[in-house]
Write an enzyme that holds these catalytic residues in place. Sequence first.
Site, PDB file in Angstrom:
ATOM      1  N   ARG A 167       0.802  -1.216   0.000  1.00 33.00           N
ATOM      2  CA  ARG A 167       0.000   0.000   0.000  1.00 33.00           C
ATOM      3  C   ARG A 167       0.844   1.281   0.000  1.00 33.00           C
ATOM      4  O   ARG A 167       0.320   2.377  -0.132  1.00 33.00           O
ATOM      5  CB  ARG A 167      -0.999  -0.007   1.142  1.00 33.00           C
ATOM      6  CG  ARG A 167      -0.417   0.076   2.526  1.00 33.00           C
ATOM      7  CD  ARG A 167      -1.576   0.188   3.493  1.00 33.00           C
ATOM      8  NE  ARG A 167      -1.184   0.669   4.783  1.00 33.00           N
ATOM      9  CZ  ARG A 167      -1.517   0.075   5.916  1.00 33.00           C
ATOM     10  NH1 ARG A 167      -2.265  -0.996   5.891  1.00 33.00           N
ATOM     11  NH2 ARG A 167      -1.137   0.573   7.063  1.00 33.00           N
ATOM     12  N   ASP A 219      -9.747   3.277   8.612  1.00 33.48           N
ATOM     13  CA  ASP A 219      -9.354   4.678   8.630  1.00 33.48           C
ATOM     14  C   ASP A 219     -10.594   5.501   8.960  1.00 33.48           C
ATOM     15  O   ASP A 219     -11.726   5.024   8.833  1.00 33.48           O
ATOM     16  CB  ASP A 219      -8.811   5.093   7.252  1.00 33.48           C
ATOM     17  CG  ASP A 219      -7.323   4.817   7.124  1.00 33.48           C
ATOM     18  OD1 ASP A 219      -6.619   4.869   8.156  1.00 33.48           O
ATOM     19  OD2 ASP A 219      -6.864   4.551   5.995  1.00 33.48           O
ATOM     20  N   ARG A 274       6.578   6.219  -6.781  1.00 31.68           N
ATOM     21  CA  ARG A 274       6.231   7.188  -7.826  1.00 31.68           C
ATOM     22  C   ARG A 274       7.466   7.717  -8.549  1.00 31.68           C
ATOM     23  O   ARG A 274       8.449   8.062  -7.902  1.00 31.68           O
ATOM     24  CB  ARG A 274       5.568   8.424  -7.195  1.00 31.68           C
ATOM     25  CG  ARG A 274       4.315   8.138  -6.453  1.00 31.68           C
ATOM     26  CD  ARG A 274       3.683   9.477  -6.089  1.00 31.68           C
ATOM     27  NE  ARG A 274       2.541   9.269  -5.238  1.00 31.68           N
ATOM     28  CZ  ARG A 274       2.395   9.822  -4.045  1.00 31.68           C
ATOM     29  NH1 ARG A 274       3.319  10.623  -3.558  1.00 31.68           N
ATOM     30  NH2 ARG A 274       1.308   9.590  -3.349  1.00 31.68           N
ATOM     31  N   GLU A 318       7.259   7.401  19.388  1.00 27.55           N
ATOM     32  CA  GLU A 318       6.346   6.252  19.350  1.00 27.55           C
ATOM     33  C   GLU A 318       7.122   4.946  19.436  1.00 27.55           C
ATOM     34  O   GLU A 318       7.985   4.678  18.606  1.00 27.55           O
ATOM     35  CB  GLU A 318       5.525   6.267  18.058  1.00 27.55           C
ATOM     36  CG  GLU A 318       4.600   7.451  17.973  1.00 27.55           C
ATOM     37  CD  GLU A 318       3.589   7.332  16.838  1.00 27.55           C
ATOM     38  OE1 GLU A 318       3.590   6.315  16.109  1.00 27.55           O
ATOM     39  OE2 GLU A 318       2.795   8.273  16.691  1.00 27.55           O
ATOM     40  N   ARG A 344      -1.842  -4.920  18.522  1.00 27.75           N
ATOM     41  CA  ARG A 344      -0.539  -4.255  18.699  1.00 27.75           C
ATOM     42  C   ARG A 344      -0.856  -2.913  19.333  1.00 27.75           C
ATOM     43  O   ARG A 344      -1.906  -2.331  19.085  1.00 27.75           O
ATOM     44  CB  ARG A 344       0.156  -3.975  17.360  1.00 27.75           C
ATOM     45  CG  ARG A 344       0.681  -5.145  16.626  1.00 27.75           C
ATOM     46  CD  ARG A 344       1.975  -5.707  17.124  1.00 27.75           C
ATOM     47  NE  ARG A 344       3.118  -4.799  17.109  1.00 27.75           N
ATOM     48  CZ  ARG A 344       4.234  -5.058  17.786  1.00 27.75           C
ATOM     49  NH1 ARG A 344       4.334  -6.133  18.535  1.00 27.75           N
ATOM     50  NH2 ARG A 344       5.260  -4.227  17.711  1.00 27.75           N
TER      51      ARG A 344
END
Length: 373
Positions: free
Chosen positions: A176, A359, A180, A309, A253
Amino acid sequence: MIKYDYVVVGSGLFGATFACMARRQGKKCLVIDKRPHLGGNVYCERKEGINVHKYGAHIFHTSNKQVWDFVNSFTEFNRYTNSPVANYKGELYNLPFNMNTFYQMWHVRTPEEAQAKITEQKVEALQTLEGREPVNLEEQALVLVGKDIYEKLIRGYTEKQWGRSCKELPAFIIRRLPVRLVFDNNYFNDTYQGIPIGGYNKLIDGLLEGIETRINADFFENRTYWESLADRIVFTGQIDEFYDYRFGKLEYRTVRFEEETLDMPNYQGNAVVNYTEREVPYTRIIEHKHFEMFGDAVYQCPKTIISKEYSTEWKDGMEPYYPVNDGKNNALYQKYKELADKEEKVIFGGRLAEYRYYDMHQIVTKNLVFKFD
Ligand code: FAD
Ligand code: UDP
């Protein structure tokens, strides 16, 4: 005793959007949440004039105009465009993989030169595959972008994020990420993207306007009472907990955030910097002010807030963030879903109740098309 059409358990984006749509249909809702605030994981905490994304960075993106117009009708969204930078042992690269990355990695200047370099980088991996499809993330990454990018920008980050070797992870995770041959650092391919001006709480407040809410209210602490208040329950918490874990616990997770307030206006010059080498223990650093402050505004706010994080395995008592949709957990979820499908008075919705990584735009879409009777 029945006072509401729906008691909505959870005031995250699912619960709040559901309640908003129900109200528009003339239904009466009570929204409860066990946390001391509304908004679920999109909740922002305001500190030093900065909206801190307390449960992780959230960037709204969609190609659905109806969804975009709907969320903008509550609070205008800004022009934030996600363009993370990767830091590998002090070298900086633009993401997602595009002409800027290829120039930084190999000093190639044209799409043709970049394509030739990628082809050369993939040769070995293609030979190893001997015509078969990649079966794991390592093989997939090597045939997508070749060995330099895999080794510098993918391997370490992915192994930290998922806590296992790239050879043990499914190939689809990496598919995903866009590749480019243009100079375009926009991480998403969607038509619309941004952050609510004033933070996500404005969106949640707008959705819940005119609706009764209770915070610090855990459904399971007073289940009979909450159930007695309405004809129907909308449940957005953990589905296994709803059924008292009778088949066992679903796994997740989670992420641990280490937040620091710094006495400087601009720490890293970007909202998101990924640390892609294995040796740095955190996966990325978020600098929250860059979601909403652009240009001079960055310097008008003298301090900054960053979050490191750390991706970790979930244990009881931790926040359940990402469903582990592997074979074992999906099979367990199916057993709960069979029970859920038989319920006449309970609607299960959202990330925890459907055990699926949604999402935000997908959560909104589901509620915009919901059929109220
Ligand atoms: P939640 O927001 O989790 O809300 C569930 C609510 O239910 C919580 O408030 C909880 O306290 C409450 N609750 C649970 N059990 C009970 C109970 N027993 N009694 C009362 N209340 C209860 N999406 C994007 O589009 N872009 C992004 O950049 C993005 N980044 C993300 C980053 C992270 C770290 C995570 C975890 C998710 C991200 N997402 C992103 C996904 C996004 O967070 C979800 O799509 C959305 O927030 C899900 O909304 P929800 O209402 O289903 O769940
Ligand atoms: N990824 C990577 N390096 C990066 C960013 C992402 O290797 O700098 C990989 C990683 O395996 C991750 C996947 O690409 O799981 C998808 O990235 P995305 O940002 O979509 O993941 P998310 O954090 O949203 O799950």
